[in-house]
Design an enzyme around this catalytic site. Sequence first.
Site, PDB file in Angstrom:
ATOM      1  N   LYS A 179       0.820  -1.213   0.000  1.00  0.00           N
ATOM      2  CA  LYS A 179       0.000   0.000   0.000  1.00  0.00           C
ATOM      3  C   LYS A 179       0.857   1.268   0.000  1.00  0.00           C
ATOM      4  O   LYS A 179       0.387   2.321  -0.410  1.00  0.00           O
ATOM      5  CB  LYS A 179      -0.967  -0.011   1.176  1.00  0.00           C
ATOM      6  CG  LYS A 179      -2.001  -1.118   1.012  1.00  0.00           C
ATOM      7  CD  LYS A 179      -3.140  -1.034   1.976  1.00  0.00           C
ATOM      8  CE  LYS A 179      -4.203  -2.056   1.646  1.00  0.00           C
ATOM      9  NZ  LYS A 179      -3.740  -3.460   1.807  1.00  0.00           N
TER      10      LYS A 179
HETATM   11  C1  LIG Z   1      -4.324  -4.577   1.176  1.00  0.00           C
HETATM   12  C2  LIG Z   1      -3.501  -5.817   1.083  1.00  0.00           C
HETATM   13  C3  LIG Z   1      -3.822  -6.854   0.179  1.00  0.00           C
HETATM   14  C4  LIG Z   1      -5.054  -6.811  -0.700  1.00  0.00           C
HETATM   15  O1  LIG Z   1      -4.952  -5.871  -1.748  1.00  0.00           O
HETATM   16  P1  LIG Z   1      -6.247  -5.365  -2.514  1.00  0.00           P
HETATM   17  O2  LIG Z   1      -5.800  -4.254  -3.385  1.00  0.00           O
HETATM   18  O3  LIG Z   1      -7.216  -4.924  -1.450  1.00  0.00           O
HETATM   19  O4  LIG Z   1      -6.778  -6.526  -3.298  1.00  0.00           O
HETATM   20  C5  LIG Z   1      -2.976  -7.951   0.111  1.00  0.00           C
HETATM   21  N1  LIG Z   1      -1.888  -8.061   0.921  1.00  0.00           N
HETATM   22  C6  LIG Z   1      -1.557  -7.088   1.799  1.00  0.00           C
HETATM   23  C7  LIG Z   1      -0.372  -7.285   2.654  1.00  0.00           C
HETATM   24  C8  LIG Z   1      -2.338  -5.939   1.918  1.00  0.00           C
HETATM   25  O5  LIG Z   1      -1.989  -4.984   2.809  1.00  0.00           O
END
Ligand SMILES: *Cc1c(COP(=O)(O)O)cnc(C)c1O
Length: 463
Positions: free
Chosen positions: A111
């Site tokens: 993120k």
């Molecule tokens: C948010 C997140 C995901 C999922 O990603 P999306 O874009 O919501 O599909 C997967 N792994 C981690 C570690 C995350 O923080």
Amino acid sequence: MSIKYVSTRGKAPDLEFEDVLLAGLASDGGLYVPETLPEIDLNAVMVKSYVETAQIVIGAFLKDVIDQSDLNQIIENCYRSFDHAEVAPIVHLHDNIYVLEQFHGPTLAFKDFALQFLGRIFDAVLEKRNQHITIVGATSGDTGSAAIEGCRGRENMDIFILHPHGRVSDVQRRQMTTVNDGNVHNIALKGSFDDCQDLVKAMFNDQPFRQRINMSAVNSINWARIMAQIVYYIYASAKLADKYDQIAFSVPTGNFGNIYAGYLARKMGAPIDHLIVATNRNDILYRFFDQGDMKAEEVVPSLSPSMDIQISSNFERLLYDLYDQSAGRVEQDMQGFRKNGSFRMDQSALNKMKELFSAYRCDDDMTQTVIKEAFDKYNYLMDPHSATGVHAAELFSNDHKQAAVICMATAHPAKFPDAVKAASGIHPELPEYLSDLFKRTERYDILENDIDVVKKYILDHIE
Ligand SMILES: *Cc1c(COP(=O)(O)O)cnc(C)c1O
């Protein structure tokens, strides 16, 4: 001509980038998607660094919106805080399977790629418009810290993050509460994550309050986050394009934001043949791909909590394309989903989707097995989210032996030390720059689960 953005439900006004950025959700409840996509010349990015690729890709979207040299500076600053020279290194795991490490950012998860950019682009746009916003968000752990890191110290915004008191891990809480910039405010709510989310929603629906604080959000449906994520698909596929005729990505999926960016990268010209959705035991997407029924069930906790979701909000953006941009059909399905907790996609759209996407599920036992095997056989330590992706990649690979599969490693193993230790016997160490995390001073307030208490707190604490 700058790109226009349209709502997937067709009833909100078309907007340009800056307004889409600030609006987040469209006023008709839909999500904004670009009406046209810029094309990328693969030869122009093959030998570029991550930062250069980001400057080209995001620059193509923001042509006529922001001066390219200003944008270049913003992007350079975004990825300077990553603790790996390559930003998103590609590691060979075994055979045709690779790992794209997305966890070298300040909060150790993918993120950061989007939120480092979002905080800075927000600030630039607000500066230009001479506006101040208040970001209010709820977190079950991961998004909160990434949002805080993206917004800390930015002049034109305050950020308030609600987390459920006593229900996030120590690492997660400290990543949020040890940030000491004056515009960062942490609230530990005496309640659950759902209580936190309900309060944020209630504040959003309270028009006078919302306007008074100029409230905004940085949630996963914000278009600018998707845009920033397109970069690493183009970057990574371009790096392997010489070696392989076919390239697939395997993506640990929750809200469908990460993998949807891969879908767009492909439409922009990235050499991507297949996109693999990896789910944990919360397998709504896996069941959907199997049968065409999107049916919500209760969320059960798993070893990969960031994928523990009931609905994948960004899926609506793909649906819009599968329905040939028919906003009416999207609206119909989404209404059905809200009313009945389910909808069914027709066979031709399902077939179209399956030409490009596959889905696999990975329960907690298998997650542990994958972590252990990767460590024992390849000396590679991975986190539980990444493991679901590697599992899916290996299943896919059995039937597609000639394709390279790039697995998104979405979190650093040290973010989930207990699960990693239980599976592999190894305690993953935090990277150097976070090694004193447990010595830093925390700053947060514990509040009652009461909307008036929280609203007063926010009004009292805006800088
Ligand atoms: C948010 C997140 C995901 C999922 O990603 P999306 O874009 O919501 O599909 C997967 N792994 C981690 C570690 C995350 O923080």
